[in-house]
Design an enzyme around this catalytic site. Structure first.
Site, PDB file in Angstrom:
ATOM      1  N   ASP A   1       3.701  -3.904   7.626  1.00 14.63           N
ATOM      2  CA  ASP A   1       2.059  -3.072   7.936  1.00 14.63           C
ATOM      3  C   ASP A   1       1.481  -4.007   8.009  1.00 14.63           C
ATOM      4  OD1 ASP A   1      -0.510  -2.344   7.077  1.00 14.63           O
ATOM      5  OD2 ASP A   1       0.520  -1.519   4.869  1.00 14.63           O
TER       6      ASP A   1
ATOM      7  N   HIS B   1       0.881  -1.135  -0.112  1.00 18.77           N
ATOM      8  CA  HIS B   1      -0.127   0.126   0.517  1.00 18.77           C
ATOM      9  C   HIS B   1       0.923   1.398  -0.050  1.00 18.77           C
ATOM     10  CE1 HIS B   1      -2.873   3.065   1.923  1.00 18.77           C
ATOM     11  NE2 HIS B   1      -3.966   1.841   1.543  1.00 18.77           N
TER      12      HIS B   1
ATOM     13  N   LYS C   1     -10.541  -0.279  10.355  1.00 23.10           N
ATOM     14  CA  LYS C   1     -10.722  -1.168  10.422  1.00 23.10           C
ATOM     15  C   LYS C   1     -10.892  -1.961  11.089  1.00 23.10           C
ATOM     16  CE  LYS C   1      -6.940   0.360   6.900  1.00 23.10           C
ATOM     17  NZ  LYS C   1      -7.871   0.697   5.526  1.00 23.10           N
TER      18      LYS C   1
ATOM     19  N   GLN D   1      -4.380  -4.410   7.147  1.00 18.38           N
ATOM     20  CA  GLN D   1      -5.056  -4.914   7.009  1.00 18.38           C
ATOM     21  C   GLN D   1      -4.656  -6.874   7.660  1.00 18.38           C
ATOM     22  OE1 GLN D   1      -7.259  -5.324   4.902  1.00 18.38           O
ATOM     23  NE2 GLN D   1      -7.353  -2.809   4.122  1.00 18.38           N
TER      24      GLN D   1
END
Ligand code: PLP
Length: 417
Positions: free
Chosen positions: A207, A130, A233, A210
């Site tokens: 990261d 991302h 999220k 997600q």
């Protein structure tokens, strides 16, 4: 279908006011965009509201009861996040979001101290990132004269690890890699990458924007030095994110943003700074947001992260099967659920992703279209843009069927396929 294997989805859905909405010609909302941001359960909304209604004061400042309560809420959230990740509370830094958490590390590595990146050093990332885990490293290289290198993706959307050993060199200072792609759902072997990086003396950042919302994450087992994610999220509020950093590294890092609440002594000639995590949290902290994030962690813990992961795996398997059956649809990324999470991006022959998204929206189905802040990954996979469905705890198999039917309808509408 009401009860789906591992979660009582109807009971879960009842906690989410947004999911009762009727949209576009009174159709029920089918929310398949949790990869962008999740919906929020009443438990989180109540926690935020109660923080403002009952305990509203500046944490770490007031010498009064409300100040004490606000501090307890904020520090209690830190403790909860630490247990959730198997870390120490002192290793949890609250940031604005994952993006800021990654920038914090990238700026700290160009500031003074033993971790400072030097000209000729290398930063290793991947083509799958991302932009939040890409642009800050480009900027770090510009500031320091370091070189940015990256691991390629395979046509299947996996990381190409054939050259991992040669790509991590004695000059690599940090390997920054996604723990779950927001486009293809790919879950790279972060623990293996961390071992290889540490052997060469490099740091590792994952990261986890997600991954933390969707699977159990244990920072000790992963062996990473830093891990970044956002509350919004994972059923939590906007405006708060987390940076996990190993204690001895945070200790060695200079501050990123400076001001009140992070100083030890201030004189006109200069200032000294508090130890971590306060060193990295200037200004009045986001108390209500931290309380909301703590409530989100409680909610996910009550469901059980393994159950969350299993539920999403069953939805993803269903989606992959259903989309594979549609002529003219190409799924980006792995076509099985092995080492793959619940992000399913696809292209529809002859129909632009924005048109697919618009037709689905008319049917009440919310998906994301575009490059999903992962432009280089789309280029590597040979597409300009894609349509993406992402799943979470409140999604059902009926909604997956609605997505597949919606795509067929879009094909008929545009006379494609
Ligand atoms: C993999 C990944 N990393 C980082 C981010 C950035 O998160 P935020 O915008 O909350 O900082 C996202 C958001 O979509 C993401 O999917």
């Amino acid at each position: 279908m009401s009860t789906l294997g591992h979660l009582d989805v109807e009971a879960v859905r009842a906690d989410f006011p947004a999911l009762t909405r009727k949209v576009r010609n009174h159709r029920p909302l089918v929310y398949l965009d949790s990869g962008a941001t999740s919906q929020k359960p009443v438990q989180v909304l109540d926690a935020v509201r109660s923080a403002y209604e009952q305990h509203n004061a500046a944490a770490h400042r007031g010498t009064h009861l409300l100040g004490e309560e606000a501090t307890d809420l904020y520090e209690g959230a830190r403790g909860k996040l630490a247990s959730f990740l198997n870390a120490d509370p002192g290793e949890i830094v609250f940031t604005k979001n994952a993006t800021e958490a990654i920038n914090l590390v990238a700026y700290a590595l160009s500031g003074p101290g033993r971790l400072q990146v030097q000209p000729g050093d290398e930063i290793l990332i991947t083509e799958m990132e991302h932009h939040a885990n890409l642009v800050p490293w480009q900027q770090l290289c510009e500031r320091t004269g370091a070189t940015l290198r990256w691991l390629d993706v395979t046509p299947e959307g996996r990381l190409d690890l054939d050259h991992l050993d040669s790509m991590i060199t004695g000059r690599t200072r940090i390997v920054a890699v996604t723990h779950q792609s927001n486009v293809t759902g790919t879950i790279p072997p972060v623990a293996e990458i961390a071992r290889a990086a540490h052997e060469k003396g490099s740091l590792v950042l994952a990261d986890a924007a997600q991954s933390v919302p969707h699977q159990p994450v244990d920072v000790a087992a992963l062996g990473v030095d830093f891990l970044a994610f956002s509350a919004h999220k994972m059923l939590g509020p906007y405006g708060i994110g987390v940076l996990f950093g190993r204690a001895e590294l945070l200790e060695a890092m200079p501050p990123f943003l400076t001001g009140g609440s992070m100083i030890e002594v201030v004189r006109m000639e200069g200032s000294t700074f508090l130890p971590p995590p306060q060193r990295f949290e200037p200004g009045v902290p986001p108390i209500a947001e931290a309380a909301g994030l703590a409530a989100a962690v409680d909610y996910l813990n009550a469901l059980g992260m393994s159950n969350v992961a299993a539920h999403e795996e069953s939805l993803t398997a269903h989606a992959l099967d259903a989309l594979r059956e549609i002529d003219g649809v190409r799924i980006l990324g792995p076509d099985t659920t092995k080492d793959r999470g619940g992000a399913v991006a696809f292209e529809v022959d002859g129909v632009h992703p924005h048109d697919v998204g618009q037709v689905l929206d008319e049917l009440g189905i919310a998906v994301r279209t575009g490059h999903h802040c992962a432009w280089p990954l789309h280029r590597a996979l040979g597409v300009q843009a894609s349509t993406r469905a992402t799943f979470y705890v409140y999604n059902t198999h009926d909604e997956v069927d609605a997505l597949a039917a919606g795509i067929r309808y879009a094909q008929r509408f545009f006379r494609a396929g």
